[in-house]
Design a protein around this motif. Structure first.
Motif, PDB file in Angstrom:
ATOM      1  N   ILE A 111       0.868  -1.180   0.000  1.00  0.00           N
ATOM      2  CA  ILE A 111       0.000   0.000   0.000  1.00  0.00           C
ATOM      3  C   ILE A 111       0.902   1.227   0.000  1.00  0.00           C
ATOM      4  CG2 ILE A 111      -1.935   1.172   1.110  1.00  0.00           C
ATOM      5  CD1 ILE A 111      -2.382  -1.388   2.762  1.00  0.00           C
ATOM      6  N   HIS A 112       0.659   2.151  -0.929  1.00  0.00           N
ATOM      7  CA  HIS A 112       1.463   3.371  -1.039  1.00  0.00           C
ATOM      8  C   HIS A 112       0.606   4.584  -0.651  1.00  0.00           C
ATOM      9  CE1 HIS A 112       4.903   1.773  -3.638  1.00  0.00           C
ATOM     10  NE2 HIS A 112       4.094   0.740  -3.462  1.00  0.00           N
ATOM     11  N   PHE A 113       1.050   5.331   0.353  1.00  0.00           N
ATOM     12  CA  PHE A 113       0.425   6.609   0.728  1.00  0.00           C
ATOM     13  C   PHE A 113       1.362   7.702   0.233  1.00  0.00           C
ATOM     14  CE2 PHE A 113      -1.359   3.552   3.635  1.00  0.00           C
ATOM     15  CZ  PHE A 113      -2.661   3.974   3.875  1.00  0.00           C
ATOM     16  N   GLU A 114       0.940   8.481  -0.782  1.00  0.00           N
ATOM     17  CA  GLU A 114       1.868   9.358  -1.503  1.00  0.00           C
ATOM     18  C   GLU A 114       1.384  10.812  -1.537  1.00  0.00           C
ATOM     19  OE1 GLU A 114       3.554   6.445  -4.926  1.00  0.00           O
ATOM     20  OE2 GLU A 114       1.406   6.861  -5.018  1.00  0.00           O
ATOM     21  N   PRO A 115       2.156  11.737  -0.923  1.00  0.00           N
ATOM     22  CA  PRO A 115       1.786  13.157  -0.969  1.00  0.00           C
ATOM     23  C   PRO A 115       2.444  13.874  -2.157  1.00  0.00           C
ATOM     24  CG  PRO A 115       3.569  12.829   0.599  1.00  0.00           C
ATOM     25  CD  PRO A 115       3.289  11.486  -0.010  1.00  0.00           C
ATOM     26  N   TYR A 116       1.678  14.767  -2.804  1.00  0.00           N
ATOM     27  CA  TYR A 116       2.216  15.602  -3.874  1.00  0.00           C
ATOM     28  C   TYR A 116       1.783  17.039  -3.610  1.00  0.00           C
ATOM     29  CZ  TYR A 116       3.179  11.178  -6.157  1.00  0.00           C
ATOM     30  OH  TYR A 116       3.650   9.923  -6.433  1.00  0.00           O
ATOM     31  N   GLU A 117       2.202  17.959  -4.468  1.00  0.00           N
ATOM     32  CA  GLU A 117       1.952  19.378  -4.217  1.00  0.00           C
ATOM     33  C   GLU A 117       0.460  19.701  -4.144  1.00  0.00           C
ATOM     34  OE1 GLU A 117       3.325  23.773  -5.922  1.00  0.00           O
ATOM     35  OE2 GLU A 117       3.524  21.994  -7.185  1.00  0.00           O
TER      36      GLU A 117
END
Length: 571
Positions: free
Chosen positions: A206-212
């Motif tokens: 599971i990937h929890f990914e923040p972006y701008e």
């Protein structure tokens, strides 16, 4: 009664001697069971030739086994995770008791040697059989499997209402986990749903990914990443903090990566470990969770996708008292599951097994597992040295990365120990070249390595919606189908379609393998310094198949599609 027909032996002979059948009826039953490929005991009961009670009594008498009334068995006390549910259903084998390395199993047909072998391998224990009436056992096994399904369903049902604090064991700290603010309740429910949804779908990561300007959650299912949720980007810090609390990480430290673990208990008998890693990125902390289901290592070697000769080669190598078995392939190719499946087969009370891993991915009771830590000097080589002073029978090294580790592993394999390990190479023959390039002398390689397996994982076609692809013979020949056992005229290639029961036409994965036995001919080439191409050519004359050929074989069998075979074998 004297039996005149010399063809009648075993149970049929017993049925005639006890007056339950005459010789003609017994011979007819044996012939019909053979023609329909149904076990004789099942045929006698299903065809109502004899009652289940009569057959069970005669069977117990013939084989000198106890007769059990399974109606009296309390399923609450039957061991749940010793035998895979599919094995229980396929062989109608009810596990009754596991005590001091011996498993008692109720069966209707004690002559099924394949069932006995598979149960013994999967349970890692000696098996004691008792006979039960076929109809009663069928009913009891159905109830046993229904209860297992109910246990999982209760844990996974009603996701929005489940509070993960009741399932997580590694983070049960009243001061940190259970003391959440009321404002965090929706966030807690969201993470609960994501975790349990991932388990239900069979996701590996599971990937929890923040972006701008956005935040995304992705699952890796059947080896492919797919986006499953897009929570508001403003929640990124709180999502990361919640996951870090669950994994017992430092929530105030956001500048360096951290590693932790979560344990999710789905029922009293089943728990799943989740490995957690955080990584500082430009727009916040990315958190990746690796789901480590220990049940994968106990599902049995028959579920891994080996061709019969490949499986036999692996089992024969595992039965050897000494030598080295090497797994090779890229990250995510299933090497860990193959190794642990082998360890599960070897894991008996008579063996001392030690493993050095980085990290320890699947906990296995009865195995001494060591997490290497280079920062304090606990390397693979140091762990191996310590193992050799611990009276080992079997040693598993997570990876051979350098000459020092390779030399100690070779020494262990040459001095009465079975060694299992991995390397990162593209094919089995290239593994021998890699060891030589590390500086291991050819003589030591030839006298220590007994088996090398290269592998990949390919997505299975959904059996509900796959469609036949009409490909010209020239295309099949160009793809390499003329190099496999199936005649070109009989090759049928299927393609993925997609339906409500699958993931874009795929459901689950299977292994693609090339298995290289170190035969005398291959050993001579190794000592002569032959390259991987020369070794592969010599092995091919002895039945060796490449990864490509193994993949095309599974395409021809309708298990995977040609596109998937190309994806995993076109290096």
């Amino acid at each position: 009664m004297n039996v005149r027909n010399p063809v009648l032996r075993g149970l049929p002979r017993r049925l005639v001697e006890e007056g339950l059948l005459d010789e003609a009826a017994a011979s007819a039953a044996v012939e019909e069971a053979g023609r329909t490929k149904v076990p004789l005991i099942q045929h006698l009961v299903d065809a109502r030739i004899l009652s289940a009670r009569e057959v069970a009594l005669a069977t117990a008498h013939e084989f000198g086994l106890p007769l059990l009334d399974v109606d009296a068995v309390n399923l609450k006390y039957c061991p749940r995770d010793v035998i895979d549910a599919k094995l229980v259903a396929r062989h109608l084998a009810l596990p009754l008791r596991l005590h001091r390395g011996r498993l008692s199993v109720a069966v209707a047909d004690p002559t099924d040697q394949r069932a006995l072998t598979e149960i013994r391998f999967q349970a890692g224990a000696a098996v004691d059989l008792v006979v039960a009436e076929c109809d009663k056992l069928r009913h009891k096994v159905a109830r046993f499997l229904d209860q297992q399904d109910d246990d999982i369903a209760k844990a996974l049902g009603g996701l929005d209402d489940i509070q993960l604090e009741t399932l997580v064991t590694d983070a049960e700290d009243e001061g940190t986990v259970l003391g959440e603010d009321a404002d965090d309740a929706p966030l807690v429910r969201f993470i609960n749903k994501v975790l349990l949804d991932a388990i239900r779908r069979g996701a590996s990561d599971i990937h929890f990914e923040p972006y701008e300007a956005r935040y995304r959650v992705r699952f890796r299912t059947d080896g492919i990443l797919q986006e499953v949720a897009k929570p508001p980007p403003a929640l990124a810090p709180r999502l990361a903090a919640r996951l870090k609390v669950m994994a017992r990480l430092d929530i105030s430290e956001r500048r360096v990566p951290q590693d932790g673990r979560i344990k999710i208990r789905l029922s009293k008998s089943r728990a799943i470990d989740v490995r957690v890693n955080t990584l500082p990125t430009q727009y916040g902390e990315k958190v990746v969770l690796r789901i480590l289901d220990s049940g994968a290592a106990r599902m049995g070697i028959e579920a891994l996708g080996y061709e019969p000769d490949q499986q036999q080669a692996y089992l024969e190598a595992l039965a050897r008292p000494q030598g080295m078995i090497l797994m090779t392939g890229p990250t995510g190719s299933g090497k860990t599951v193959s190794l642990y499946t082998g360890l599960n087969i070897l894991n008996t009370a008579e063996r001392n097994i030690s493993t050095a891993e980085d990290p320890v991915e699947i906990y296995m009771e009865g195995v001494n597992q060591v997490q290497v830590n280079p920062r304090v000097g606990l390397t693979f080589a140091e762990a191996l040295r310590a193992f050799l002073r611990q009276d080992p029978d079997v040693v598993m090294v997570g990876e051979i990365r350098d000459l020092e580790t390779a030399e100690i592993a070779v020494k262990a394999a040459q001095t009465g120990h079975l060694v299992l390990s991995t390397l990162h190479t593209n094919s089995a023959p290239e593994t021998l070249t890699r060891l030589a390039n590390m500086g291991v002398p050819g003589f030591n390689i030839a006298t220590s390595v007994i088996l090398i397996m290269a592998q990949r994982l390919a997505r299975r076609l959904c059996t509900e919606c796959k469609q036949l692809a009409d490909l010209p013979k020239a295309v099949l020949k160009e793809a390499g189908f003329d190099s496999i056992e199936v005649p070109l005229e009989q090759v049928r290639v299927f393609r993925p379609v997609g339906c409500a029961r699958c993931n874009l036409g795929y459901k689950g994965r299977t292994g693609i393998y090339e298995v290289l036995r170190i035969t005398p001919a291959v050993s001579r080439l190794i000592m002569e310094g032959a390259n991987s191409l020369q070794i592969a050519e010599a092995a091919r004359r002895e039945g060796y198949r490449t990864l490509r050929q193994s993949a095309l074989q599974k395409v021809a069998e309708g298990i995977i599609g040609l596109e998937e075979a190309n994806r995993v074998t076109m290096d």
